[in-house]
Enzyme design. Structure first.
Site, PDB file in Angstrom:
ATOM      1  N   GLU A 426      12.216  25.160  30.022  1.00 46.78           N
ATOM      2  CA  GLU A 426      12.617  26.582  30.101  1.00 46.78           C
ATOM      3  C   GLU A 426      11.683  27.484  29.314  1.00 46.78           C
ATOM      4  OE1 GLU A 426      14.961  26.243  32.926  1.00 46.78           O
ATOM      5  OE2 GLU A 426      14.389  28.151  32.060  1.00 46.78           O
TER       6      GLU A 426
HETATM    7  C1  LIG Z   1      12.659  16.478  31.100  1.00 45.96           C
HETATM    8  C2  LIG Z   1      12.059  17.695  31.705  1.00 45.96           C
HETATM    9  C3  LIG Z   1      12.801  18.437  32.606  1.00 45.96           C
HETATM   10  C4  LIG Z   1      12.249  19.560  33.220  1.00 45.96           C
HETATM   11  N1  LIG Z   1      12.971  20.249  34.163  1.00 45.96           N
HETATM   12  C5  LIG Z   1      12.356  21.214  34.908  1.00 45.96           C
HETATM   13  C6  LIG Z   1      13.002  21.803  36.027  1.00 45.96           C
HETATM   14  O1  LIG Z   1      14.156  21.508  36.318  1.00 45.96           O
HETATM   15  N2  LIG Z   1      12.306  22.707  36.776  1.00 45.96           N
HETATM   16  C7  LIG Z   1      11.037  23.059  36.486  1.00 45.96           C
HETATM   17  O2  LIG Z   1      10.465  23.863  37.199  1.00 45.96           O
HETATM   18  N3  LIG Z   1      10.380  22.535  35.401  1.00 45.96           N
HETATM   19  C8  LIG Z   1      11.018  21.617  34.633  1.00 45.96           C
HETATM   20  N4  LIG Z   1      10.363  21.049  33.552  1.00 45.96           N
HETATM   21  C9  LIG Z   1       9.029  21.490  33.232  1.00 45.96           C
HETATM   22  C10 LIG Z   1       8.956  22.311  31.961  1.00 45.96           C
HETATM   23  O3  LIG Z   1       9.531  23.564  32.159  1.00 45.96           O
HETATM   24  C11 LIG Z   1       7.471  22.357  31.532  1.00 45.96           C
HETATM   25  O4  LIG Z   1       7.149  21.076  31.044  1.00 45.96           O
HETATM   26  C12 LIG Z   1       7.203  23.409  30.493  1.00 45.96           C
HETATM   27  O5  LIG Z   1       7.339  24.687  31.048  1.00 45.96           O
HETATM   28  C13 LIG Z   1       5.794  23.284  29.882  1.00 45.96           C
HETATM   29  O6  LIG Z   1       4.820  23.149  30.875  1.00 45.96           O
HETATM   30  P1  LIG Z   1       3.773  21.958  30.765  1.00 45.96           P
HETATM   31  O7  LIG Z   1       4.546  20.704  30.610  1.00 45.96           O
HETATM   32  O8  LIG Z   1       2.845  22.049  31.903  1.00 45.96           O
HETATM   33  O9  LIG Z   1       3.003  22.200  29.426  1.00 45.96           O
HETATM   34  P2  LIG Z   1       1.726  23.139  29.256  1.00 45.96           P
HETATM   35  O10 LIG Z   1       1.954  24.444  29.910  1.00 45.96           O
HETATM   36  O11 LIG Z   1       0.513  22.373  29.632  1.00 45.96           O
HETATM   37  O12 LIG Z   1       1.738  23.366  27.696  1.00 45.96           O
HETATM   38  C14 LIG Z   1       1.147  22.470  26.745  1.00 45.96           C
HETATM   39  C15 LIG Z   1       1.142  23.162  25.386  1.00 45.96           C
HETATM   40  O13 LIG Z   1       0.319  24.327  25.436  1.00 45.96           O
HETATM   41  C16 LIG Z   1       1.063  25.476  25.088  1.00 45.96           C
HETATM   42  N5  LIG Z   1       0.639  26.588  25.920  1.00 45.96           N
HETATM   43  C17 LIG Z   1       0.505  26.619  27.262  1.00 45.96           C
HETATM   44  N6  LIG Z   1       0.109  27.831  27.659  1.00 45.96           N
HETATM   45  C18 LIG Z   1       0.005  28.590  26.563  1.00 45.96           C
HETATM   46  C19 LIG Z   1      -0.372  29.946  26.316  1.00 45.96           C
HETATM   47  N7  LIG Z   1      -0.669  30.782  27.293  1.00 45.96           N
HETATM   48  N8  LIG Z   1      -0.398  30.357  25.032  1.00 45.96           N
HETATM   49  C20 LIG Z   1      -0.060  29.541  24.035  1.00 45.96           C
HETATM   50  N9  LIG Z   1       0.298  28.268  24.204  1.00 45.96           N
HETATM   51  C21 LIG Z   1       0.328  27.798  25.451  1.00 45.96           C
HETATM   52  C22 LIG Z   1       2.530  25.113  25.299  1.00 45.96           C
HETATM   53  O14 LIG Z   1       3.398  25.872  24.486  1.00 45.96           O
HETATM   54  C23 LIG Z   1       2.518  23.632  24.944  1.00 45.96           C
HETATM   55  O15 LIG Z   1       2.662  23.483  23.562  1.00 45.96           O
HETATM   56  C24 LIG Z   1      10.929  19.958  32.894  1.00 45.96           C
HETATM   57  C25 LIG Z   1      10.192  19.226  31.948  1.00 45.96           C
HETATM   58  C26 LIG Z   1      10.738  18.107  31.375  1.00 45.96           C
HETATM   59  C27 LIG Z   1       9.909  17.314  30.401  1.00 45.96           C
END
Ligand SMILES: Cc1cc2nc3c(=O)[nH]c(=O)nc-3n(C[C@H](O)[C@H](O)[C@H](O)COP(=O)(O)OP(=O)(O)OC[C@H]3O[C@@H](n4cnc5c(N)ncnc54)[C@H](O)[C@@H]3O)c2cc1C
Length: 567
Positions: A426
């Site tokens: 989220e």
């Molecule tokens: C168990 C689980 C359930 C989930 N359920 C859903 C779901 O139902 N529907 C859905 O759509 N998604 C879902 N997700 C996805 C979840 O919302 C994402 O994992 C989350 O938004 C982070 O994206 P990412 O994993 O690609 O991390 P990334 O975006 O790659 O982030 C990696 C790190 O970089 C940081 N970062 C990234 N961009 C920036 C920026 N611009 N500035 C500063 N820091 C930054 C982040 O804060 C993080 O620390 C789920 C994930 C998990 C693990």
């Protein structure tokens, strides 16, 4: 381990601390009186204690699995969902005309948190449906609402939220899923979504996916995204689940925790979908769902923390080790420190969460822009502080158990493993903090200042009964004001972003002090006053270090070259 839903905590918060009386005084929520709220909380508490909590361990040990493309949920989860659905808990705040109860969000938020403490991985399923219900209620056509809302509200069908793709996580605008008009008012959706919570189940006759995708003329980035409702089974003429849509669950993720919740990779191959909201207006519609879910996820963190606290307390009362008054570890000063910190932080996080929910209700009841701004400001704080608190409380819960905390049988580690994701999904807590110091400060810090005015006004009143505590809260608030003044004049956004997480936490710390002070005034000489003193004396001072960090700017964070950083 048995779980006791924290009904009295919620009664106290609603009756004394978070201004819930304004909600019941409004015409819209006039029926949701304190007596009615108590009756509902007690009923929800029974469901949590007797039905959901017994499912917690099984969900961890026997995760959902995919067998020849068919999803099998953890033992007992189907019955758990049925009980949640039949109790009407999914549609508590949903519109009455579609079968919901139109109750305040404050009440739904409380019930969701209690359910999270009982069984987080199951509770995520109704939470997803609730977000979808809200998005459809605000943005879908009447035809879609009439067809889908009654079934989502009754729990016959379930809802999910599909944003994330491999290359599009925090950067939702980078998504590559496509949508094309079929020419008959429907759309063909293609693409792969990852990490989709409850992407399928074996207890609902349909699973309805809200999918973000781009139309051919959609601009790059977030501006060109549209939102579609894509059901697993296409509704037939009588509105029941009919022919299968062209979508599938490709695989399930193996996760650190939350095993009972299937996290799916979803494939859409020209799947039939219906537009929700305007073409290219997907993000606005999705934000409705995300804001709802952010509050819910904040509550998930707190719920997991509550479960961990109860278990740690029970263990500390029994474990004999060392010399202490009772002979058990509960009388060691360091164990007391841990238990008091857990309890005091849970109260602070819960009060912030509930004051955000009250602001959402007041926004709905009055349409007043001030309440909307307040709710928007408190949402990232509620999400990030609620989940950080849940994780730290669950971590401390492991520590209270000593070695047994590291052994899976006790279940202490499960709370920590389950809660950990709440700071990630989220919108990561880093993204929440950036939202707070950028978008939520577009008013030049006005909303922040109005909240701080309230904190200081209450501190002034509290000087009569609690001069020392009042002075500490007042001083902390002044430091927060100075930091806010510094923050809003920083034009290089990285100078704000580098300190955004400590700033958000400092804000939460001060709000926590404010609510603890209110509790002390409401419970003169009682346990809540003592807990407030613990928080204000020992936990609130953290704000000073956090604010120093928040105002240090970005240069120091970029001081090392990448080689030096990696070296
Ligand atoms: C168990 C689980 C359930 C989930 N359920 C859903 C779901 O139902 N529907 C859905 O759509 N998604 C879902 N997700 C996805 C979840 O919302 C994402 O994992 C989350 O938004 C982070 O994206 P990412 O994993 O690609 O991390 P990334 O975006 O790659 O982030 C990696 C790190 O970089 C940081 N970062 C990234 N961009 C920036 C920026 N611009 N500035 C500063 N820091 C930054 C982040 O804060 C993080 O620390 C789920 C994930 C998990 C693990």
């Amino acid at each position: 381990m048995s779980f006791r839903a924290p009904v009295p905590e919620y009664e106290f918060l609603l009756n004394n601390i978070v201004g819930y009386e304004q909600v019941t005084e409004s015409e819209r929520f006039a029926e949701a009186t304190n007596e009615m709220v108590s009756a509902i909380l007690i009923e929800a508490g029974k469901l949590c204690d007797e039905v959901m909590a017994p499912l917690q361990r099984g969900g961890d040990l026997e995760p959902a699995r995919l067998e020849n493309g068919v999803l099998r949920t953890s033992p007992g989860f189907a019955g758990g969902w049925k009980a949640i659905a039949e109790g009407g808990w999914i549609g508590m705040s949903a519109p009455e005309e579609h079968g919901g109860m139109a109750l305040p969000m404050a009440l739904t938020t409380a019930v969701n948190e209690m359910m999270s403490g009982a069984c987080l991985s199951l509770q995520l399923a109704p939470l997803m449906s609730q977000g979808q219900i809200e998005a459809l209620a605000h943005h879908a056509s009447d035809a879609l609402k009439d067809l889908y809302l009654p079934k989502l509200i009754s729990g016959e069908w379930a809802g999910t939220m599909n944003l994330t793709e491999a290359q599009a996580g925090s950067d939702v605008g980078a998504l590559s899923s496509k949508a094309e008009a079929n020419g008959d008012g429907t759309y063909a959706i293609s693409g792969q979504k990852i990490f989709i919570s409850w992407g399928d189940n074996d207890f609902c006759s349909n699973v309805c996916h809200l999918v973000l995708a781009r139309l051919p003329d959609g601009a790059p980035g977030t501006k060109g995204i549209s939102l579609f409702l894509v059901p697993k089974y296409l509704p037939n003429e009588s509105g029941e689940a009919g022919e299968a849509n062209s979508l599938s669950v490709v695989s399930l993720e193996h996760k650190m925790g939350l095993h009972g919740s299937p996290t799916c990779v979803m494939q859409y191959d020209q799947a039939k979908g219906w537009l929700v909201g305007d073409e290219h207006g997907g993000l606005a519609a999705m934000f409705t769902m995300m804001n709802n879910a952010r509050l819910g996820v904040g509550g998930q963190g707190i719920g997991a923390g509550e479960g961990a606290y109860q278990q740690a307390m029970a263990y500390a009362l029994e474990r004999k080790q060392g010399r202490s008054e009772s002979g058990t570890i509960v009388d060691h000063a360091d164990v007391r420190r841990m238990l008091m910190t857990m309890k005091a932080d849970l109260f602070a996080a819960r009060a912030i969460l509930m004051s955000c929910a009250v602001a959402i209700d007041m926004q709905a009841a009055t349409g007043d822009a001030e309440w909307a701004a307040r709710a928007a400001f408190l949402t990232p704080i509620s999400k990030a502080f609620g989940t950080d608190t849940g994780i730290s409380v669950a971590d401390t819960g492991v520590q209270v158990h000593g070695g047994m905390g590291y052994i899976e049988e006790t279940g202490a580690a499960q709370f920590f493993r389950d809660a950990r994701v709440t700071a990630i999904y989220e919108g990561t807590n880093g993204i929440q903090a950036m939202d707070l110091v950028a978008r939520k400060m577009l008013d030049g810090g006005d909303m922040a200042n109005r909240l701080m005015d309230e904190i200081e006004e209450q501190a002034e009143r509290a000087r009569v009964t609690h001069p020392n505590m009042a002075e500490s809260v007042w001083q902390a608030c002044e430091s927060l004001r100075e930091a806010t003044e510094w923050l809003v004049v920083q034009d290089r956004m990285n100078d704000r972003f580098a300190g955004a997480v400590p700033y958000l936490r400092a804000f939460a710390r001060v709000l926590g002090g404010h609510f603890h002070l209110a509790a002390a005034m409401a419970d003169l000489g009682g346990p809540r006053e003592k807990l407030a003193r613990f928080y204000i004396t020992r936990l609130l001072p953290e704000h000073a270090a956090l604010l120093a960090h928040a105002q240090a700017g970005a240069d120091g964070a970029f001081a090392l070259t990448l080689e030096e950083l990696a070296g």
